[in-house]
Design a protein around this motif. Structure first.
Motif, PDB file in Angstrom:
ATOM      1  N   LEU A  96     -12.301  13.014 -44.520  1.00 56.55           N
ATOM      2  CA  LEU A  96     -13.418  12.777 -45.438  1.00 56.55           C
ATOM      3  C   LEU A  96     -13.140  13.428 -46.789  1.00 56.55           C
ATOM      4  N   GLY A  97     -12.638  14.666 -46.765  1.00 59.33           N
ATOM      5  CA  GLY A  97     -12.291  15.347 -48.000  1.00 59.33           C
ATOM      6  C   GLY A  97     -11.149  14.667 -48.729  1.00 59.33           C
ATOM      7  N   ASP A  98     -10.135  14.218 -47.993  1.00 56.04           N
ATOM      8  CA  ASP A  98      -8.995  13.525 -48.615  1.00 56.04           C
ATOM      9  C   ASP A  98      -9.453  12.240 -49.296  1.00 56.04           C
ATOM     10  N   LEU A  99     -10.355  11.519 -48.641  1.00 55.34           N
ATOM     11  CA  LEU A  99     -10.837  10.271 -49.219  1.00 55.34           C
ATOM     12  C   LEU A  99     -11.687  10.546 -50.460  1.00 55.34           C
ATOM     13  N   ALA A 100     -12.483  11.604 -50.425  1.00 55.76           N
ATOM     14  CA  ALA A 100     -13.279  11.977 -51.594  1.00 55.76           C
ATOM     15  C   ALA A 100     -12.384  12.336 -52.769  1.00 55.76           C
ATOM     16  N   ARG A 101     -11.324  13.097 -52.494  1.00 52.59           N
ATOM     17  CA  ARG A 101     -10.390  13.460 -53.562  1.00 52.59           C
ATOM     18  C   ARG A 101      -9.769  12.203 -54.181  1.00 52.59           C
ATOM     19  N   TYR A 102      -9.369  11.259 -53.331  1.00 54.81           N
ATOM     20  CA  TYR A 102      -8.764  10.015 -53.808  1.00 54.81           C
ATOM     21  C   TYR A 102      -9.768   9.219 -54.637  1.00 54.81           C
ATOM     22  N   ASN A 103     -11.022   9.184 -54.206  1.00 57.59           N
ATOM     23  CA  ASN A 103     -12.049   8.453 -54.933  1.00 57.59           C
ATOM     24  C   ASN A 103     -12.229   9.014 -56.343  1.00 57.59           C
ATOM     25  N   VAL A 104     -12.261  10.359 -56.455  1.00 57.73           N
ATOM     26  CA  VAL A 104     -12.410  10.983 -57.771  1.00 57.73           C
ATOM     27  C   VAL A 104     -11.173  10.719 -58.625  1.00 57.73           C
ATOM     28  N   GLU A 105      -9.996  10.749 -58.015  1.00 57.24           N
ATOM     29  CA  GLU A 105      -8.770  10.451 -58.767  1.00 57.24           C
ATOM     30  C   GLU A 105      -8.793   9.033 -59.321  1.00 57.24           C
ATOM     31  N   LEU A 106      -9.269   8.078 -58.521  1.00 59.30           N
ATOM     32  CA  LEU A 106      -9.381   6.703 -59.012  1.00 59.30           C
ATOM     33  C   LEU A 106     -10.320   6.619 -60.209  1.00 59.30           C
ATOM     34  N   ARG A 107     -11.430   7.352 -60.146  1.00 60.19           N
ATOM     35  CA  ARG A 107     -12.374   7.330 -61.274  1.00 60.19           C
ATOM     36  C   ARG A 107     -11.764   7.983 -62.492  1.00 60.19           C
ATOM     37  N   ARG A 108     -11.051   9.081 -62.310  1.00 58.10           N
ATOM     38  CA  ARG A 108     -10.438   9.746 -63.463  1.00 58.10           C
ATOM     39  C   ARG A 108      -9.388   8.855 -64.115  1.00 58.10           C
ATOM     40  N   ALA A 109      -8.774   7.981 -63.345  1.00 57.73           N
ATOM     41  CA  ALA A 109      -7.710   7.121 -63.875  1.00 57.73           C
ATOM     42  C   ALA A 109      -8.248   6.025 -64.792  1.00 57.73           C
ATOM     43  N   GLN A 110      -9.551   5.802 -64.782  1.00 59.36           N
ATOM     44  CA  GLN A 110     -10.127   4.802 -65.670  1.00 59.36           C
ATOM     45  C   GLN A 110     -10.169   5.314 -67.103  1.00 59.36           C
ATOM     46  N   ASP A 111     -10.307   4.388 -68.047  1.00 61.26           N
ATOM     47  CA  ASP A 111     -10.304   4.767 -69.458  1.00 61.26           C
ATOM     48  C   ASP A 111     -11.604   5.429 -69.892  1.00 61.26           C
ATOM     49  N   SER A 112     -12.706   5.126 -69.254  1.00 58.84           N
ATOM     50  CA  SER A 112     -14.004   5.641 -69.695  1.00 58.84           C
ATOM     51  C   SER A 112     -14.176   7.111 -69.310  1.00 58.84           C
ATOM     52  N   PRO A 113     -14.990   7.859 -70.063  1.00 60.13           N
ATOM     53  CA  PRO A 113     -15.162   9.296 -69.805  1.00 60.13           C
ATOM     54  C   PRO A 113     -15.785   9.557 -68.436  1.00 60.13           C
ATOM     55  N   PHE A 114     -15.359  10.670 -67.835  1.00 58.23           N
ATOM     56  CA  PHE A 114     -15.886  11.095 -66.539  1.00 58.23           C
ATOM     57  C   PHE A 114     -15.744  12.608 -66.458  1.00 58.23           C
ATOM     58  N   THR A 115     -16.813  13.297 -66.070  1.00 57.88           N
ATOM     59  CA  THR A 115     -16.812  14.757 -66.063  1.00 57.88           C
ATOM     60  C   THR A 115     -17.400  15.267 -64.756  1.00 57.88           C
ATOM     61  N   VAL A 116     -16.716  16.249 -64.152  1.00 57.45           N
ATOM     62  CA  VAL A 116     -17.196  16.902 -62.935  1.00 57.45           C
ATOM     63  C   VAL A 116     -17.739  18.282 -63.299  1.00 57.45           C
ATOM     64  N   ILE A 117     -18.972  18.556 -62.896  1.00 54.38           N
ATOM     65  CA  ILE A 117     -19.584  19.864 -63.110  1.00 54.38           C
ATOM     66  C   ILE A 117     -19.802  20.504 -61.746  1.00 54.38           C
ATOM     67  N   GLY A 118     -19.170  21.650 -61.502  1.00 47.16           N
ATOM     68  CA  GLY A 118     -19.360  22.401 -60.269  1.00 47.16           C
ATOM     69  C   GLY A 118     -20.303  23.568 -60.505  1.00 47.16           C
ATOM     70  N   VAL A 119     -21.206  23.801 -59.557  1.00 44.81           N
ATOM     71  CA  VAL A 119     -22.216  24.861 -59.693  1.00 44.81           C
ATOM     72  C   VAL A 119     -22.159  25.758 -58.467  1.00 44.81           C
ATOM     73  N   THR A 120     -22.065  27.073 -58.692  1.00 51.29           N
ATOM     74  CA  THR A 120     -22.129  28.023 -57.589  1.00 51.29           C
ATOM     75  C   THR A 120     -22.937  29.246 -58.002  1.00 51.29           C
ATOM     76  N   GLY A 121     -23.243  30.084 -57.032  1.00 53.94           N
ATOM     77  CA  GLY A 121     -24.024  31.292 -57.262  1.00 53.94           C
ATOM     78  C   GLY A 121     -24.818  31.631 -56.016  1.00 53.94           C
ATOM     79  N   SER A 122     -25.195  32.880 -55.895  1.00 53.21           N
ATOM     80  CA  SER A 122     -25.941  33.312 -54.714  1.00 53.21           C
ATOM     81  C   SER A 122     -27.349  32.760 -54.675  1.00 53.21           C
ATOM     82  N   VAL A 123     -27.916  32.477 -55.835  1.00 47.98           N
ATOM     83  CA  VAL A 123     -29.247  31.864 -55.922  1.00 47.98           C
ATOM     84  C   VAL A 123     -29.238  30.867 -57.075  1.00 47.98           C
ATOM     85  N   GLY A 124     -30.108  29.866 -56.981  1.00 42.04           N
ATOM     86  CA  GLY A 124     -30.341  28.975 -58.108  1.00 42.04           C
ATOM     87  C   GLY A 124     -29.497  27.720 -58.176  1.00 42.04           C
TER      88      GLY A 124
END
Length: 500
Positions: A96-124
């Motif tokens: 499942l993780g491998d397929l998700a990684r491949y899916n994001v790679e396919l999207r990044r390969a397109q010409d249009s802008p694409f941005t991933v925002i990761g959020v972490t923290g103990s709260v919020g």
């Protein structure tokens, strides 16, 4: 999901394709994915991932998936009676993780802008994610989890929502152990990493707050080359992660300068709370003129979550006034998070602050501060404040001590009644509730500042609160506890009678 052939999927997950019949068939491209938890959403072009669980094994659902329109199933062993091709792998969760990684790679390969925002923290994390969805939707299509899907299953499922039209992927990245966030960033490396706070959540897993900080820093280490770090300048441990950043650092906070003396890029000044505990402040982005914000969600602690989301949105091009407009309209976030409504029952009415989704000592103290700040509708008369608190899990050897400290905080914050909710069937949860109650009693030292009741289940807690609210019109009730405490169910029962 980006369009993929079965051959593409098989390569992405390092699997082996097993046809359902004697004649090889290459169906139309796969266009979606589902698991047991969402198997009712199986449709034409779906790929079914058979994930084994403690109660349900996804492999049991493989037969018949073809008739529902699924084009393939990803399995860790061949399933007899399958009516669709199977892709055999060693581990379906890893696949499942491998397929998700491949899916994001396919999207990044397109010409249009694409941005991933990761959020972490103990709260919020989830509140910040919810605010980011609303803000970034002004700029483009957003893929994001529902609730707090932030682990090795939830994150890939979110990443597989990404398609050719997706402009932003907002990904929560939670951790119960060292290396977990690093693993998530290998699946979906962020372009921007947001770190909110290092607290004592999961202290039992990490062992110390320093180890917790190390675990959270994995999101900064996992950024794409030159990625942007968005850091809480008011938290020394988060601020220190700037040294790990591969690119620009954006700081947010309440002060003009962070712990390292550098200017804070996005900050709030003149913070106040209205009678409904909703913050007002001036949003200051760099050298721009301050913009007034009236946050629609309650809780002073949500100012920091709003600043984090604002820092990301401003960096990505949303104007400050547009940010203020969105924050002023964002009344609905994920369920059971600082949801403030009036509950009208036959014999009692009260204001409910439902923050029952989960709990740790830091988030519970924030909830108690919100309760303490609540002014209520009656001019010159303080409301009757009731805290209904459940167990906080995964705190390790300090569990009872930390519960006692939170109990003491109830007394210090001026709570009128603490209802500590235990369990008749779970001795550990009962002991945590006892520690909450005893901490409050010890802090009170017999002075009568706080009334403390130990409830042995949620039903008893409900009866106690409704009776108290009947005797004290204008009461305000805070619900806060880990999922196992069952307070979410109590909130649902009351919210059936709730009004805005």
């Amino acid at each position: 999901m980006m369009p993929m052939t079965l051959a593409d999927i098989t390569r992405a997950v390092s699997g082996r394709l097993l046809q359902a019949g004697p004649d090889p068939v290459e169906p139309d491209e796969a266009r979606g994915l589902c698991t047991v938890s969402d198997s009712r959403q199986v449709g034409a072009g779906s790929v079914f991932v058979a994930i084994p669980g403690q109660r349900v094994d996804g492999h049991d659902f493989v037969p018949g998936m073809g008739a529902k329109g699924a084009v393939a199933a990803i399995v860790d062993h061949p399933v007899d009676g399958a009516d669709l091709p199977q892709i055999l792998v060693d581990d379906t969760i890893r696949a499942l993780g491998d397929l998700a990684r491949y899916n994001v790679e396919l999207r990044r390969a397109q010409d249009s802008p694409f941005t991933v925002i990761g959020v972490t923290g103990s709260v919020g994390k989830t509140t910040t994610k919810d605010l980011l969805i609303l803000l970034l939707s002004r700029l483009g299509a957003v893929a994001a989890p529902v609730g707090s899907f932030n682990n090795e299953i939830g994150l890939p499922l979110t990443a597989l929502k990404v398609n050719g039209d997706t402009r932003f992927l907002v990904a929560e990245m939670g951790a119960n152990h060292m290396g977990e966030i690093a693993g998530l960033t290998r699946i979906v490396p962020p372009d921007l990493a947001v770190v909110l706070k290092v607290g004592v959540a999961h202290l039992g897993e990490f062992g110390s707050i320093e180890r917790t900080a190390q675990a959270k820093s994995e999101i900064v280490r996992g950024l794409v080359p030159g990625g942007v770090s968005v850091l809480n300048a008011d938290d020394d441990r988060v601020e220190a992660m700037a040294a790990l950043a591969p690119g620009r650092v954006i700081r947010f906070g309440l002060g003009a300068r962070g712990a390292d003396g550098l200017p804070v890029d996005v900050r709030a000044t003149d913070v106040t709370l209205d009678d409904d505990d909703r913050p007002r402040f001036n949003l200051c982005c760099g050298q721009e003129d301050p913009v007034p914000v009236r946050l629609a969600i309650s809780g002073g602690h949500n100012v920091m979550n709003a600043l984090a989301a604002s820092a990301v949105a401003r960096h990505l091009g949303l104007e400050s006034r547009d940010i203020a407009d969105v924050l002023g309209e964002a009344r609905r976030i994920s369920p059971h998070r600082m949801d403030v409504r009036r509950v009208d029952l036959p014999d009692a009415s009260f204001t409910l602050i439902d923050d029952s989704f989960n709990a740790n000592p830091d988030s519970t103290r924030a909830g108690l501060k919100a309760l303490a700040a609540w002014k209520g509708p009656q001019e010159g008369r303080a409301p009757h404040r009731i805290a209904v608190l459940g167990a906080m899990l995964e705190l390790g050897p300090q569990t009872l001590e930390l519960h006692a400290q939170v109990g003491a905080t109830c007394c210090l914050e001026g709570v009128d009644l603490l209802v500590a909710v235990g369990s008749r069937t779970d001795g550990e949860i009962e002991r945590m509730a006892e520690a909450l109650a005893q901490g409050a009693r010890d802090q009170d030292a017999g002075e009568g500042r706080i009334k403390v009741i130990l409830a042995h289940d949620v039903d008893q807690a409900r009866s106690l609160v409704e009776g108290e609210a009947c005797s004290h019109p204008g009461s305000v009730v805070l619900l806060k506890g880990s999922h196992a405490s069952g307070l979410g169910g109590l909130a649902d029962a009351w919210l059936g009678s709730a009004h805005e």
